[in-house]
Each structure stands twice: as C-alpha cells, then as structure tokens.
Design a protein around this motif. Structure first.
Motif, PDB file in Angstrom:
ATOM      1  N   GLU A  68     102.615  24.625  56.827  1.00  0.00           N
ATOM      2  CA  GLU A  68     101.537  25.437  57.080  1.00  0.00           C
ATOM      3  C   GLU A  68     100.228  24.956  56.492  1.00  0.00           C
ATOM      4  N   ARG A  69      99.974  24.437  55.570  1.00  0.00           N
ATOM      5  CA  ARG A  69      98.736  23.714  55.164  1.00  0.00           C
ATOM      6  C   ARG A  69      98.489  22.718  56.116  1.00  0.00           C
ATOM      7  N   VAL A  70      99.241  21.676  56.287  1.00  0.00           N
ATOM      8  CA  VAL A  70      98.860  20.689  57.043  1.00  0.00           C
ATOM      9  C   VAL A  70      98.553  21.223  58.389  1.00  0.00           C
ATOM     10  N   ARG A  71      99.161  22.181  58.986  1.00  0.00           N
ATOM     11  CA  ARG A  71      98.786  22.693  60.166  1.00  0.00           C
ATOM     12  C   ARG A  71      97.481  23.279  60.251  1.00  0.00           C
ATOM     13  N   ARG A  72      96.948  24.037  59.246  1.00  0.00           N
ATOM     14  CA  ARG A  72      95.685  24.744  59.119  1.00  0.00           C
ATOM     15  C   ARG A  72      94.666  23.944  58.834  1.00  0.00           C
ATOM     16  N   GLU A  73      94.905  22.457  58.253  1.00  0.00           N
ATOM     17  CA  GLU A  73      93.782  21.492  57.870  1.00  0.00           C
ATOM     18  C   GLU A  73      93.497  20.788  59.359  1.00  0.00           C
ATOM     19  N   LEU A  74      94.645  20.560  60.030  1.00  0.00           N
ATOM     20  CA  LEU A  74      94.459  19.706  61.168  1.00  0.00           C
ATOM     21  C   LEU A  74      94.127  20.757  62.285  1.00  0.00           C
ATOM     22  N   SER A  75      94.200  22.073  62.430  1.00  0.00           N
ATOM     23  CA  SER A  75      93.737  22.867  63.279  1.00  0.00           C
ATOM     24  C   SER A  75      92.051  23.296  63.072  1.00  0.00           C
ATOM     25  N   LYS A  76      91.437  22.569  62.184  1.00  0.00           N
ATOM     26  CA  LYS A  76      90.007  22.705  62.055  1.00  0.00           C
ATOM     27  C   LYS A  76      89.245  22.016  63.210  1.00  0.00           C
ATOM     28  N   PHE A  77      90.171  21.010  64.045  1.00  0.00           N
ATOM     29  CA  PHE A  77      89.267  20.305  64.909  1.00  0.00           C
ATOM     30  C   PHE A  77      89.882  20.772  66.361  1.00  0.00           C
ATOM     31  N   GLY A  78      90.645  21.541  66.474  1.00  0.00           N
ATOM     32  CA  GLY A  78      91.214  22.104  67.632  1.00  0.00           C
ATOM     33  C   GLY A  78      92.632  22.830  67.512  1.00  0.00           C
ATOM     34  N   PHE A  94     103.150  13.306  63.197  1.00  0.00           N
ATOM     35  CA  PHE A  94     102.528  13.511  64.439  1.00  0.00           C
ATOM     36  C   PHE A  94     102.008  14.724  64.781  1.00  0.00           C
ATOM     37  N   VAL A  95     100.764  14.731  65.336  1.00  0.00           N
ATOM     38  CA  VAL A  95     100.170  16.074  65.775  1.00  0.00           C
ATOM     39  C   VAL A  95      99.616  15.966  67.223  1.00  0.00           C
ATOM     40  N   ASP A  96     100.418  17.239  68.068  1.00  0.00           N
ATOM     41  CA  ASP A  96      99.835  16.893  69.382  1.00  0.00           C
ATOM     42  C   ASP A  96      98.686  18.193  69.548  1.00  0.00           C
ATOM     43  N   TYR A  97      97.596  17.760  69.907  1.00  0.00           N
ATOM     44  CA  TYR A  97      96.548  18.784  70.430  1.00  0.00           C
ATOM     45  C   TYR A  97      96.587  19.410  71.676  1.00  0.00           C
ATOM     46  N   ALA A  98      96.043  20.469  71.877  1.00  0.00           N
ATOM     47  CA  ALA A  98      95.928  21.244  73.038  1.00  0.00           C
ATOM     48  C   ALA A  98      95.068  20.420  74.191  1.00  0.00           C
ATOM     49  N   THR A  99      94.051  19.694  73.748  1.00  0.00           N
ATOM     50  CA  THR A  99      93.283  19.000  74.522  1.00  0.00           C
ATOM     51  C   THR A  99      92.879  17.660  74.172  1.00  0.00           C
ATOM     52  N   GLU A 100      92.492  16.867  74.816  1.00  0.00           N
ATOM     53  CA  GLU A 100      92.180  15.367  74.727  1.00  0.00           C
ATOM     54  C   GLU A 100      90.735  15.378  73.646  1.00  0.00           C
ATOM     55  N   ARG A 101      90.112  16.250  73.903  1.00  0.00           N
ATOM     56  CA  ARG A 101      88.836  16.607  73.243  1.00  0.00           C
ATOM     57  C   ARG A 101      88.849  16.888  71.842  1.00  0.00           C
ATOM     58  N   SER A 102      90.048  17.795  71.341  1.00  0.00           N
ATOM     59  CA  SER A 102      90.369  18.068  70.121  1.00  0.00           C
ATOM     60  C   SER A 102      91.039  16.927  69.382  1.00  0.00           C
ATOM     61  N   ALA A 103      91.858  16.090  70.060  1.00  0.00           N
ATOM     62  CA  ALA A 103      92.571  14.830  69.466  1.00  0.00           C
ATOM     63  C   ALA A 103      91.317  14.098  69.128  1.00  0.00           C
ATOM     64  N   SER A 104      90.381  13.690  70.208  1.00  0.00           N
ATOM     65  CA  SER A 104      89.307  12.893  69.846  1.00  0.00           C
ATOM     66  C   SER A 104      88.317  13.367  68.596  1.00  0.00           C
ATOM     67  N   LYS A 105      88.204  14.598  68.599  1.00  0.00           N
ATOM     68  CA  LYS A 105      87.268  15.156  67.434  1.00  0.00           C
ATOM     69  C   LYS A 105      87.938  14.760  66.238  1.00  0.00           C
ATOM     70  N   ALA A 106      89.345  15.060  66.053  1.00  0.00           N
ATOM     71  CA  ALA A 106      90.199  14.823  64.735  1.00  0.00           C
ATOM     72  C   ALA A 106      90.136  13.495  64.572  1.00  0.00           C
ATOM     73  N   PHE A 107      90.419  12.463  65.319  1.00  0.00           N
ATOM     74  CA  PHE A 107      90.230  11.045  65.318  1.00  0.00           C
ATOM     75  C   PHE A 107      89.179  10.605  64.726  1.00  0.00           C
ATOM     76  N   VAL A 108      87.833  11.014  65.255  1.00  0.00           N
ATOM     77  CA  VAL A 108      86.629  10.590  64.715  1.00  0.00           C
ATOM     78  C   VAL A 108      86.287  11.174  63.322  1.00  0.00           C
ATOM     79  N   ALA A 109      86.830  12.293  62.988  1.00  0.00           N
ATOM     80  CA  ALA A 109      86.662  12.977  61.642  1.00  0.00           C
ATOM     81  C   ALA A 109      87.591  12.397  60.686  1.00  0.00           C
TER      82      ALA A 109
END
Length: 115
Positions: A68-78, A94-109
């Motif tokens: 849950e902590r991992v999910r909460r931290e990674l959910s900051k991006f989408g 591995f984390v699957d985001y709902a959108t490509e934009r969210s995954a890109s935001k997480a990657f950049v950050a």
C-alpha cells in the motif's frame, strides 16, 4: 546495424540531461524527445495493452515499505492500475499506469532518484 558504443553513450547522456531539465508537466515533451514526434505510438500499437508505454520497472524501493505504501507513493504521478512486487526480488517491481502520460511523469520524476 546498431550504433557504436560512443554514439549510444552520447544518446543516453542526452536523454538523462533532457529528463533532468524537465518538470513533471513536461512529460509529453520528454516522450517526444525519447520516442519521436508520434510519441512511440506507432510501435506501441503492436504491443500488448499492458506494455503500451504505461508499464515501468521500478527499483530502489525501501524494503520496509508495504504494498500500500508503494502504491500510494507511485500514485502521486497518476492512477496505478496494477502493481507487481515479486517476493523473490525485494526493492523492485513493475507498475502499470492508467495512461502513458502518467507513466511518463513518473519516469521523468523518478529516473535515477530515490523515492
């Protein structure tokens, strides 16, 4: 034929520099920089849905964090659709985001930075 080692190293340096200079809301620009003007969508269409630019491999996760902590931290991006944390390999997953934009935001950050 693949590019020479110096060319690959130079491209990697360029991409790292581009990622470090962009804010979270510049994720689409980063995606264009990495994958081209179409954002890699031409290639992504042939991939299975979970791999269409939405799935990231994350490492360096603190061992004491629960799912849950991992999910909460990674959910900051989408929105996180799926989270895989293999028990055999602590500190990564591995984390699957709902959108490509969210995954890109997480990657950049997160690229090269601790959570």
């Amino acid at each position: 034929r693949s590019a020479s080692r110096p060319a690959k190293a130079e491209r990697a340096r360029h991409l790292r520099a581009a990622a470090q200079n962009m804010a979270d809301d510049d994720a689409e620009a980063f995606r264009r920089e990495v994958y081209g003007d179409d954002g890699g969508r031409a290639r992504d269409d042939a991939a299975p849905p979970s791999m269409r630019g939405r799935r990231l491999f994350v490492r360096g996760l603190p061992y004491d964090w629960d799912r849950e902590r991992v999910r909460r931290e990674l959910s900051k991006f989408g929105e996180v659709e799926r989270l895989e944390l293999p028990k055999a390999r602590r500190g990564c997953g591995f984390v699957d985001y709902a959108t490509e934009r969210s995954a890109s935001k997480a990657f950049v950050a997160l690229d090269g930075r601790p959570l």
